[in-house]
Motif scaffolding. Structure first.
Motif, short mmCIF file in Angstrom:
data_model
loop_
_atom_site.label_atom_id
_atom_site.label_comp_id
_atom_site.label_asym_id
_atom_site.label_seq_id
_atom_site.Cartn_x
_atom_site.Cartn_y
_atom_site.Cartn_z
N ARG A 55 -10.22 17.03 7.21
CA ARG A 55 -9.55 16.81 5.92
C ARG A 55 -8.70 15.55 5.96
O ARG A 55 -8.72 14.73 5.03
CB ARG A 55 -8.70 18.02 5.57
CG ARG A 55 -8.15 18.00 4.19
CD ARG A 55 -7.43 19.30 3.91
NE ARG A 55 -7.21 19.44 2.49
CZ ARG A 55 -6.62 20.46 1.93
NH1 ARG A 55 -6.22 21.47 2.67
NH2 ARG A 55 -6.45 20.51 0.64
N ASP A 59 -9.25 12.08 3.83
CA ASP A 59 -8.16 11.61 2.97
C ASP A 59 -7.60 10.27 3.41
O ASP A 59 -6.70 9.73 2.77
CB ASP A 59 -7.01 12.63 2.96
CG ASP A 59 -7.35 13.89 2.19
OD1 ASP A 59 -8.35 13.90 1.44
OD2 ASP A 59 -6.61 14.88 2.34
N ARG A 67 -9.71 6.19 2.84
CA ARG A 67 -10.05 7.32 1.98
C ARG A 67 -11.55 7.31 1.71
O ARG A 67 -12.14 6.29 1.43
CB ARG A 67 -9.28 7.22 0.67
CG ARG A 67 -9.51 8.40 -0.23
CD ARG A 67 -8.30 8.64 -1.11
NE ARG A 67 -8.52 9.74 -2.00
CZ ARG A 67 -8.46 11.02 -1.66
NH1 ARG A 67 -8.17 11.35 -0.43
NH2 ARG A 67 -8.66 11.98 -2.53
N GLU A 71 -13.85 14.97 -0.72
CA GLU A 71 -12.58 15.64 -0.49
C GLU A 71 -12.85 17.06 -0.01
O GLU A 71 -13.71 17.76 -0.56
CB GLU A 71 -11.79 15.68 -1.80
CG GLU A 71 -10.39 16.16 -1.66
CD GLU A 71 -9.61 16.02 -2.96
OE1 GLU A 71 -8.76 16.87 -3.20
OE2 GLU A 71 -9.89 15.07 -3.74
#
Length: 79
Positions: A55, A59, A67, A71
């Motif tokens: 995660r 991110d 990024r 997601e």
């Protein structure tokens, strides 16, 4: 099982993250942490840690990270 080419060996954590990401991508719905742990051959605690790492990577929160267009979220009792 085939050997990795010289210089391309995956660390244990990297291999675990690769397996986790693959299971998440091919799933057709939310997958519980327990089911993910079984699928990747890890304890539930290790799967939870790997989910947190993945995660953070998606991110862009890991050192040198960016990024990504995907997601990772907990939803409907799974990921």
């Amino acid at each position: 099982m085939t050997a990795e080419p010289a210089g391309c060996e995956q660390s244990d954590e990297s291999a675990l993250l690769s397996r986790l990401e693959a299971v998440l991508i091919v799933g057709d719905g939310p997958v519980s942490t327990t089911d993910l742990a079984v699928a990747i051959g890890a304890s539930t605690g290790r799967a939870e840690a790997a989910l947190a790492t993945l995660r953070a990577a998606l991110d862009g929160r890991r050192p040198g990270g960016r990024r990504h267009g995907m997601e990772l979220r907990r939803i409907a009792g799974g990921w």
